[in-house]
Design an enzyme around this catalytic site. Structure first.
Site: not given
Length: 273
Positions: A141, A154
């Site tokens: 990501s 995350y």
């Protein structure tokens, strides 16, 4: 990719029952690949695979379960005779600062988003090394290198995926196996359905950013497919992330100052309601 034999090329996509995984499954199927749709949700996996035609298969798996990966290897050998592309796509999201995020949620996101990718690579790297060809796509990501606040767990898990991919690329290169890491920013998917966060405001913000991103799951799928046809390592799908990645690498302190400026601006907006 290196020249292949006469069999249909094959791809296994985790999290292939929805979102980015489904879009990638459809893109590869459209190009003639035999697709293995792997997902924790049996109905989603089956539904996508059946919609792709007779050459597609579905497989129910928990990517954190090593025995599931063993069964996936067996299924791929039986159905396809080998594997050309592995897409480690399945993942979850956690919002919140370091203080706000529980250790339980840290373990949850790292177990799935990082160690699930590790398990997939460990499972199929030997097969690809033996074949002398193959391509592993690890889905990370923009959060993995953005250093943005509010997504500490995350972002850390996704940064681990980037680092893993960099090292694995060098390890597998002598065997003729390619590795890429996909680092999208916000794309409209079902990620927020399982997202954990201190309150609902995180999900609402992410959903708003997904809606307004201008980049679709199909756009990301095309980037991945193109990187298999003509191998590239770092796959950045959003224009603003490309310059941010370069700025952070070349001028890290300038990038940090820019980041803090954006954080303060967001805080002022929040106070105004």
């Amino acid at each position: 990719m290196p020249e292949q034999d006469s069999r249909r090329p094959s791809v296994l996509i985790t999290g292939g029952g929805a979102g980015l995984g489904e879009a990638m499954a459809r893109r590869f199927a459209a190009a003639g690949y035999a697709v293995m749709v792997a997902d924790l949700d049996e109905d989603r996996a089956r539904g996508v695979a059946e919609s792709l035609g007779a050459s597609a298969r579905w497989f129910v798996m928990d990517i954190t379960d090593e025995s599931a990966w063993t069964r996936a290897i067996e299924a791929v050998r039986e159905e396809f005779g080998g594997l050309d592309v592995l897409v480690n796509n399945a993942g979850v999201a956690v919002g919140g600062s370091l203080e706000e995020t529980s250790m339980e949620d840290w373990r949850w996101v790292i177990e799935i988003d990082l160690l699930g990718v590790v398990a997939g690579c460990k499972a199929f790297a030997p097969m690809m090394r033996e074949q002398g060809r193959g391509h592993i796509i690890n889905v990370a990501s923009f959060a993995g290198f953005a250093a943005a606040p509010g997504i500490n767990a995350y972002g850390t898990a996704k940064a681990g995926v980037v680092a893993l991919s960099e090292m694995l690329r060098a390890e597998l290169a002598p065997a003729g196996v390619e590795v890429s890491v996909l680092c999208p920013a916000f794309v409209k998917t079902r990620l927020t359905e399982t997202m954990r966060a201190p309150d609902d405001s995180y999900q609402r913000r992410v959903e708003r950013w997904m809606q307004n991103s201008g980049v679709t799951a199909e756009d990301v799928a095309q980037t991945v497919f193109a990187a298999v046809r003509r191998p590239r390592f770092m796959l950045l799908t959003h224009g603003n992330t490309r310059w941010a990645w370069r700025l952070k690498r070349w001028f890290p302190e300038r990038y940090y100052r820019m980041l803090i400026k954006q954080v303060k601006k967001a805080e002022r907006r929040a106070r105004r309601g």
